[in-house]
Design an enzyme around this catalytic site. Structure first.
Site, PDB file in Angstrom:
ATOM      1  CE  LYS A 247     -32.961 -14.826  -2.441  1.00 28.97           C
ATOM      2  NZ  LYS A 247     -33.944 -14.309  -1.611  1.00 28.97           N
TER       3      LYS A 247
ATOM      4  CB  CYS B 209     -60.715  -1.914  20.986  1.00 26.76           C
ATOM      5  SG  CYS B 209     -61.181  -0.396  21.820  1.00 26.76           S
TER       6      CYS B 209
ATOM      7  CE  LYS C 205     -27.042 -14.091 -13.741  1.00 27.92           C
ATOM      8  NZ  LYS C 205     -26.065 -13.055 -13.455  1.00 27.92           N
TER       9      LYS C 205
ATOM     10  CG  ASP D 249     -27.600 -10.046   1.135  1.00 26.44           C
ATOM     11  OD1 ASP D 249     -28.459  -9.457   0.456  1.00 26.44           O
ATOM     12  OD2 ASP D 249     -27.798 -10.450   2.290  1.00 26.44           O
TER      13      ASP D 249
ATOM     14  CB  CYS E 119     -59.594   3.058  25.391  1.00 27.35           C
ATOM     15  SG  CYS E 119     -60.648   1.829  24.592  1.00 27.35           S
TER      16      CYS E 119
ATOM     17  CB  CYS F   4     -59.923   3.423  21.646  1.00 24.21           C
ATOM     18  SG  CYS F   4     -58.394   2.485  21.777  1.00 24.21           S
TER      19      CYS F   4
ATOM     20  CE  LYS G 298     -30.800 -13.146  -5.405  1.00 20.36           C
ATOM     21  NZ  LYS G 298     -30.767 -11.950  -4.591  1.00 20.36           N
TER      22      LYS G 298
ATOM     23  CG  ASP H 156      -2.013  -1.008   1.116  1.00 22.41           C
ATOM     24  OD1 ASP H 156      -2.041  -1.712   0.079  1.00 22.41           O
ATOM     25  OD2 ASP H 156      -2.826  -1.110   2.049  1.00 22.41           O
TER      26      ASP H 156
ATOM     27  CB  CYS I  70     -59.317  -1.737  24.599  1.00 19.80           C
ATOM     28  SG  CYS I  70     -58.071  -0.756  23.745  1.00 19.80           S
TER      29      CYS I  70
ATOM     30  CD  GLU J  74     -23.044 -14.767 -11.743  1.00 13.08           C
ATOM     31  OE1 GLU J  74     -21.924 -14.630 -12.228  1.00 13.08           O
ATOM     32  OE2 GLU J  74     -24.029 -14.098 -12.093  1.00 13.08           O
TER      33      GLU J  74
ATOM     34  CE1 TYR K 261     -26.514  -8.329 -11.972  1.00 13.23           C
ATOM     35  CE2 TYR K 261     -25.421  -8.582  -9.858  1.00 13.23           C
ATOM     36  CZ  TYR K 261     -26.440  -8.046 -10.619  1.00 13.23           C
ATOM     37  OH  TYR K 261     -27.352  -7.233 -10.038  1.00 13.23           O
TER      38      TYR K 261
END
Ligand code: IVH
Length: 674
Positions: A314, A426, A290, A118, A411, A432, A116, A33, A408, A114, A225
């Site tokens: 998936k 309710c 594909k 995220d 109320c 309410c 997938k 670097d 409820c 390939e 891709y």
């Protein structure tokens, strides 16, 4: 100007571009670097001494310009589609069978498999080899211009290598490698700032920065891709050759892609990636197959929202165990009392989950969820987390089955669950606070009175502080009371008052919808307005001739009963009186059906839409005058196809009827909305 400087600058740029390529594309850096930084420093100094030699593709110009205050909209010339998902081997086999059948081949198909990734999809346009523009996917038809930020990602070449086509639109996924994600979160933690829940959100958040310097400081990566528009280049025969070409032009492509033979090859690849997943430097949520031959891809074409030649397989939804701390009940606009399980927070499917809805009391009984229970919670990708089941063997002693509250929680009015209905309600109505808050939110919403600036937080405060009990109270608010709310200054208070003022001139359908009568959505409000012409006639009918309400097209006995009950209540008639007194006006409704934008057009819906229910889609369409039919014929104007569409889609294709996906439907609705 010295010719020496010009030559040295050119040499430095070429060398830096080569190191970027080795680092980001080949993942095989050649120099440390520090040496790279030294080349950059020398280039910067030379350019400072010879500013006329600075060009936009110089690596010193990656982060240029000043922060902007918004993103421009970009329309994608070639829409950015999505992928169909498979969750089992069987679904993958079915996909492969369908493709082979359509192509009429018995040979096993070849695929390019390939990971997938995220992250988020981005498209980058190079014209004559120079990076011209980059945009996010958005809704697939239009996205946001993120050129300044994409330039700041060092994985993108600013200029393509070799002989580049006149126009090349490279598409791929921008993501944040795990190391960079952890570094970013550690730094945020150290500063006491909010951390990102997962690398995908971090990538999206970093790319959507208005200040490209922030993007530059984040470790974003991109793998290409596929392609969008291209000209001046003859496409190769195979997907893998296309990726090779992208690589040769210096674009980063995922090194994990493989050509595989037939569906067995796909499934084998899936298993291998499943095992390797944890060792990868970035998050993936499945694999993509594909069809390798582009000629085949062409012949297979597209369904509504995804190509027929590609499939996302998936990884299974992640399931974890946790404990139920409490079961609470929430009250909605119509008084529906909904159970929610409060959980010991668990990290699942990329986010921390601490609440899951249990939908209704029947579901609580069916799953027999109790406080203190150990439960399995599941979440896949973007999907809402769900409570799968209780592990009964781990149930502590002395638990009790959950009972429906008799009163409820907000109320204390009685809660009633009509025989045969799943939903308990309710009975407090407007008294309410929970219902009040939801009712006011609905009243102000875009398709109702459209009061800009009256968001959830403002409404919550107004109700909590007792400033607003009924929608009519909104029109009595003063600048001072508003300005005293949290996060509201004088300026926003003035804006809100102006929006309230504007909302007073409304239409009868909007008003009817805004009142929040049960089962009266946009379309029913419109039908009522059309039938009765003005509010007094409707109130009068509701009062003295309820049977007349049933005569309105598409209004059945249930809706009619709700309308009748609504206008029978003294408090609702008082509300209308107060709205009138406040200056709310609406013209008598005279529009004839023929005036509506979609009159005469028949739509057919198939499959599930992600962002709206079928009823909502139908309602929105009929509100614009369209007819929604159950079967496709030559007369069908559009077929709207969601996830997992049925045979109607095939029929539409056979008849050459235009197909809209969800985004297309939204655009159409948006375009015609009053
Ligand atoms: S191909 C027409 N390949 O997944 C083909 N997409 O669910 C469109 N994604 O919007 C996409 N990795 O953001 C493709 N190797 C990959 C991918 C990939 C991630 C994302 C992409 C797309 C979404 C569709």
């Amino acid at each position: 100007m010295s010719a020496g400087a010009r030559a040295r600058i050119a040499a430095l740029r070429a060398e830096i571009a080569r190191h970027d390529y080795r680092y980001y594309v080949l993942d095989d850096p050649e120099i440390p670097d520090a040496e790279y930084d030294e080349l950059m420093r020398e280039l910067r100094e030379l350019e400072a001494a010879h500013p006329q030699l600075v060009t936009p593709d110089s690596p010193t110009q990656r982060v240029a310009g000043t922060p902007s205050d918004s993103f421009e909209e970009v329309v994608h010339e070639v829409p950015m589609l999505s992928l169909d998902n498979a969750f089992s081997d069987e679904e993958v086999r079915a996909f492969d069978r369908r493709a082979a059948e359509r192509l009429g081949t018995d040979e096993p198909l070849e695929y390019l498999a390939e990971p997938k990734l995220d992250g988020l999809a981005v498209t980058v346009i190079y014209r004559d080899g120079l990076l011209e523009r980059a945009a996010t996917r958005g809704d697939g038809f239009k996205g946001e211009d993120v050129t300044a930020n994409v330039r700041a990602i060092r994985a993108f070449p600013l200029r393509l290598q070799g002989k580049a086509p006149a126009l090349l639109e490279a598409r791929g996924e921008v993501f944040m490698p795990l190391k960079g994600f952890e570094r970013l979160n550690r730094a945020a933690e150290a500063r006491g700032e909010k951390t990102f829940v997962n690398p995908r959100n971090a990538a999206a958040g970093s790319l959507r920065q208005l200040d490209p310097r922030i993007t530059a400081a984040r470790a974003l990566q991109m793998y290409c891709y596929g392609l969008g528009s291209v000209s001046g280049w003859e496409l190769p025969e195979r997907q893998s050759e296309l990726l090779e070409a992208l690589r040769r032009w210096g674009l980063p492509v995922c090194p994990e892609g493989r050509r595989v033979q037939g569906v067995e090859g796909c499934l084998e690849y899936f298993r291998q990636m499943g095992e390797r997943r944890a060792a990868l430097a970035y998050q993936i949520d499945g694999v993509v197959y594909k069809v390798e031959r582009l000629g085949y891809q062409n012949r297979l074409g597209f369904l509504a929202r995804a190509p027929r030649w590609a499939l996302a397989h998936k990884f299974p939804a992640e399931e974890v165990m946790t404990r139920v701390r409490a079961i609470e009940w929430q009250v909605g606009r119509t008084g529906a009392v909904t159970p929610v399980a409060r959980l010991e927070p668990v990290f699942v499917g990329g986010v921390t989950v601490s609440n899951v809805t249990l939908h209704n009391f029947d579901e609580v009984q069916r799953k027999d969820v109790r406080i203190g229970d150990t439960v399995i919670v599941r979440r896949a990708g973007d999907v809402i987390p769900e409570l799968v089941r209780v592990i009964e063997t781990r149930r502590p002693a002395h638990t009790e089955a959950v009972a429906l509250p008799r009163h409820c929680p907000v109320c204390h009015s009685e809660v009633l669950k009509p025989e045969g209905e799943a939903v308990a309600r309710c009975t407090g109505g407007f008294s309410c606070p929970a219902q009040r808050q939801e009712a006011i939110r609905h009243f102000a919403s875009r398709l109702a009175m459209d009061i800009e600036g009256l968001g959830d937080k403002v409404v919550a405060q107004l109700v909590e502080r007792g400033l607003v009990r009924s929608p009519a109270d909104l029109y009595e608010l003063g600048a001072e009371a508003l300005a005293a709310l949290d996060r509201m200054g004088e300026k926003s208070a003035a804006n809100l008052l102006a929006a309230l003022e504007r909302s007073k001139q409304t239409t009868l359908p909007r008003l009817l919808y805004a009142l929040g009568i049960r089962e009266v959505g946009e379309a029913t409000a419109l039908a009522l307005a059309r039938h009765f012409g003005d509010l007094d006639a409707l109130v009068e009918a509701a009062h003295s001739h309820p049977e007349r309400i049933e005569q309105v097209p598409d209004v059945g006995p249930v809706v009619a009963a709700h309308v009748h009950a609504f206008f029978a209540a003294e408090e609702h008639r008082a509300l209308i009186g107060r709205l009138r007194d406040a200056g709310v006006t609406w013209a008598p409704f005279t529009a004839r059906a023929a005036d509506l934008p979609l009159t005469g057009q028949t739509f057919v819906l198939t499959g599930t839409l992600a962002g709206m229910t079928r009823e909502q889609a139908q309602e929105a369409l009929t509100a614009l005058g369209a007819k929604v039919s159950g079967s496709v014929s030559k007369k069908t104007r559009y077929v709207v196809a969601g996830e997992a569409p049925g045979t109607k889609l095939a029929k539409a294709q056979a008849l050459n009827i235009p197909i809209l996906d969800e985004a297309g439907l939204r655009r159409l609705l948006e375009a015609h909305r009053r």
